[in-house]
Design a protein around this motif. Structure first.
Motif, mmCIF file in Angstrom:
data_model
loop_
_atom_site.group_PDB
_atom_site.id
_atom_site.type_symbol
_atom_site.label_atom_id
_atom_site.label_comp_id
_atom_site.label_asym_id
_atom_site.label_seq_id
_atom_site.Cartn_x
_atom_site.Cartn_y
_atom_site.Cartn_z
ATOM 1 N N ASN A 132 36.190 74.356 56.202
ATOM 2 C CA ASN A 132 37.019 74.307 57.411
ATOM 3 C C ASN A 132 36.381 73.470 58.502
ATOM 4 O O ASN A 132 37.061 72.725 59.225
ATOM 5 N N GLY A 182 39.978 84.461 45.786
ATOM 6 C CA GLY A 182 39.180 84.667 46.990
ATOM 7 C C GLY A 182 39.201 83.459 47.906
ATOM 8 O O GLY A 182 39.300 83.598 49.143
ATOM 9 N N LEU A 183 39.111 82.255 47.348
ATOM 10 C CA LEU A 183 39.141 81.052 48.180
ATOM 11 C C LEU A 183 40.537 80.802 48.754
ATOM 12 O O LEU A 183 40.683 80.333 49.884
ATOM 13 N N GLN A 199 42.605 83.189 49.592
ATOM 14 C CA GLN A 199 42.725 84.141 50.690
ATOM 15 C C GLN A 199 42.035 83.631 51.946
ATOM 16 O O GLN A 199 42.396 84.011 53.059
ATOM 17 N N ARG A 200 41.046 82.769 51.765
ATOM 18 C CA ARG A 200 40.307 82.199 52.892
ATOM 19 C C ARG A 200 40.911 80.878 53.377
ATOM 20 O O ARG A 200 40.282 80.144 54.136
ATOM 21 N N ALA A 209 34.154 78.562 52.464
ATOM 22 C CA ALA A 209 35.345 78.406 53.302
ATOM 23 C C ALA A 209 34.969 77.941 54.701
ATOM 24 O O ALA A 209 35.646 77.081 55.283
ATOM 25 N N ALA A 210 33.889 78.488 55.252
ATOM 26 C CA ALA A 210 33.476 78.113 56.607
ATOM 27 C C ALA A 210 33.072 76.634 56.658
ATOM 28 O O ALA A 210 33.461 75.906 57.586
ATOM 29 N N LEU A 245 31.684 82.742 48.862
ATOM 30 C CA LEU A 245 33.024 82.258 49.197
ATOM 31 C C LEU A 245 33.241 82.138 50.704
ATOM 32 O O LEU A 245 33.917 81.218 51.167
ATOM 33 N N ASP A 246 32.675 83.049 51.463
ATOM 34 C CA ASP A 246 32.796 82.956 52.924
ATOM 35 C C ASP A 246 32.118 81.687 53.439
ATOM 36 O O ASP A 246 32.669 80.972 54.297
#
Length: 482
Positions: A169, A197-198, A200-201, A165-166, A161-162
């Motif tokens: 973005n 989770g996504l 939150q990001r 998101a990165a 997920l990190d």
């Protein structure tokens, strides 16, 4: 007895008489003016049909015997029997007439200074075109901005997920569309944990479900389950399997909407060329709760350019009256300049959002093209065309037209077949609205029809979907989304 006249004076008088006779004979001997062609100018202010012109617009006339100062006579908008005229003027484009603002549609003619009338020419359609969109009108939903579609989560940055998101973005992606179901099967990858989770990001998370129409009630429950898992929006993916399934589409939408709030954003994604898939129930989905249209404009797989694909898509999808948020092709490594052009065209057509298929199939240069700065298109006018239907036409566009026409004339059949009864009803409608009774759906006719609230068809499945299989001009590829 008349006194004799000097020879010189007699000669002068004879010449004068001959000249006068010649002048009198000239108009009678010369041919009357004739119109060979009249077309709207300049092209950027006109529709694709040169006989369509806006009130106050310009027509360039060609023919014989036409000169500056002659009158061009138009019927009046308010009373066809009364006429209104405007003078021919000379310009760089040739002989031009400015259409009087009070002019109506019909046949025109030229009258010269001697009162001689030309042939009638036309009909000329005096129709104010809808203004081309100049800016996107945001929907206020996650459909706005840039989105990316995820088929398999574990093949998109390994499901991290990190990392998702990165990368999103970095490319300016604000919404991810994750597959949540296939028919009546729910996909566990669309879990509350992943969705939360996504979010939150900083991402919007929408669900998409591929549907078949075989068990529409169960499929609707799967769609509602994704909403309960936290989806910000839901997209229905209905393709070849759904062709001809009008009753199933109504059942699915009724069941789905009964489990959602009235304002919850639901979209439909399907083939972009509505006229190539006349038995797909676009109208049922849009009439019963799918309020956003995400056509799959995969120009490279269609075998054309972004310009041609977008124009065809918008012409045939705008009749449904839903915001169009095109889904573009980032798979199969299309040239980055094509992806940039797609983004520019989406903006000039007035879309507040667009998205891409798909995360796992996008090359590095595709990701760069998605997020790179772009310049707005200048000097580009979106097409003002409308679907041209006439006697013999079949399919969902015809059904949609009939449902609007039936709001004015309840005797209009809602069969999806443009038959003799439909032709009569349409011509009557055109006459009642001051539109030339051509029996075809020109721009003025569509605009008048779409101002009405369509009726629900009496039959669960239109005759065109039950009995006719269209001869597709070119089958648009179906992705292996299921």
């Amino acid at each position: 007895m008349v006194p004799s006249m000097p020879r010189r004076a007699a000669a002068v008088l004879a010449c004068a008489c001959a000249a006068t006779a010649g002048a009198l004979a000239g108009p009678a001997a010369a041919a009357a003016p004739r119109i060979a062609r009249a077309k709207c100018i300049p092209a950027e202010h006109c529709q694709s049909n040169p006989r369509f012109v806006a009130p106050g617009g310009k027509l360039a006339l060609t023919g014989t015997g036409l000169t500056r100062g002659q009158l061009v006579v138009f019927p009046r908008k308010t009373n066809k029997r009364k006429l209104i005229s405007s003078k021919l003027r000379r310009s760089r484009a040739g002989l031009v007439v400015v259409v009087p603002p009070a002019a109506g549609s019909g046949r025109i003619r030229v009258v010269d200074r001697y009162g001689r009338k030309s042939n009638t020419y036309g009909p000329i359609h005096v129709v104010k075109p809808p203004p081309p969109p100049t800016a996107a009108d945001p929907t206020g939903t996650p459909f706005d901005g840039t989105g990316m579609w995820i088929w398999y989560l574990d093949k998109s940055e390994g499901g991290n997920l990190d990392a998702i998101a990165a990368k999103a973005n970095a490319a300016g992606v604000r919404t991810v569309y994750i597959k949540s179901g296939d028919g009546a099967s729910y996909w566990s990858q669309f879990s509350p944990l992943v969705v939360g989770g996504l979010k939150q990001r900083g991402l919007h998370v929408c669900a998409w479900q591929f549907v078949y129409g075989k068990v529409p009630t169960d499929e609707a429950d799967i769609g509602a389950q994704a909403v309960q898992s936290g989806a910000d929006c839901l997209v229905i993916d209905a393709e070849t399997d759904y062709e001809g399934r009008y009753a199933a589409a109504k059942t699915y939408m009724t069941r789905l909407r009964s489990q959602l709030t009235a304002s919850y954003p639901v979209g439909l994604t399907s083939f972009p060329y509505v006229d190539y898939h006349p038995n797909l129930p676009y109208s049922v989905f849009f009439q019963n709760g799918a309020d956003y249209n995400l056509p799959q404009v995969y120009w490279k797989d269609i075998g054309t350019s972004p310009d041609t694909a977008m124009q065809h898509t918008y012409v045939h999808n705008k009749i449904y009256g839903k915001p169009i948020l095109p889904l573009g092709q980032s798979y199969n490594d299309p040239p980055p300049e094509d992806m940039t052009r797609f983004r520019q065209l989406a903006a000039v057509y007035g879309s507040s959002g667009l998205s891409w298929w798909s995360w796992q199939a996008s090359a590095d240069r595709g990701w760069q093209a998605i997020g790179a700065p772009i310049q707005p298109l200048t000097g580009y006018t979106p097409s003002q065309d409308w679907p041209l239907l006439q006697k013999g036409s079949k399919g969902d566009e015809t059904l949609w037209m009939q449902e609007h026409l039936a709001a004015s004339d309840p005797t209009t059949p809602t069969s999806g077949n443009f038959d003799a009864a439909t032709d009569t009803a349409l011509r009557n409608f055109q006459t009642q609205h001051g539109i030339p009774a051509s029996g075809t759906t020109d721009a003025a006719t569509w605009q008048a029809l779409l101002a009405l609230t369509p009726v629900q068809p009496t039959a669960t499945t239109p005759a065109s979907a039950r009995t006719a299989r269209a001869a597709h001009k070119r089958e648009i590829p179906v992705l292996g989304k299921h």
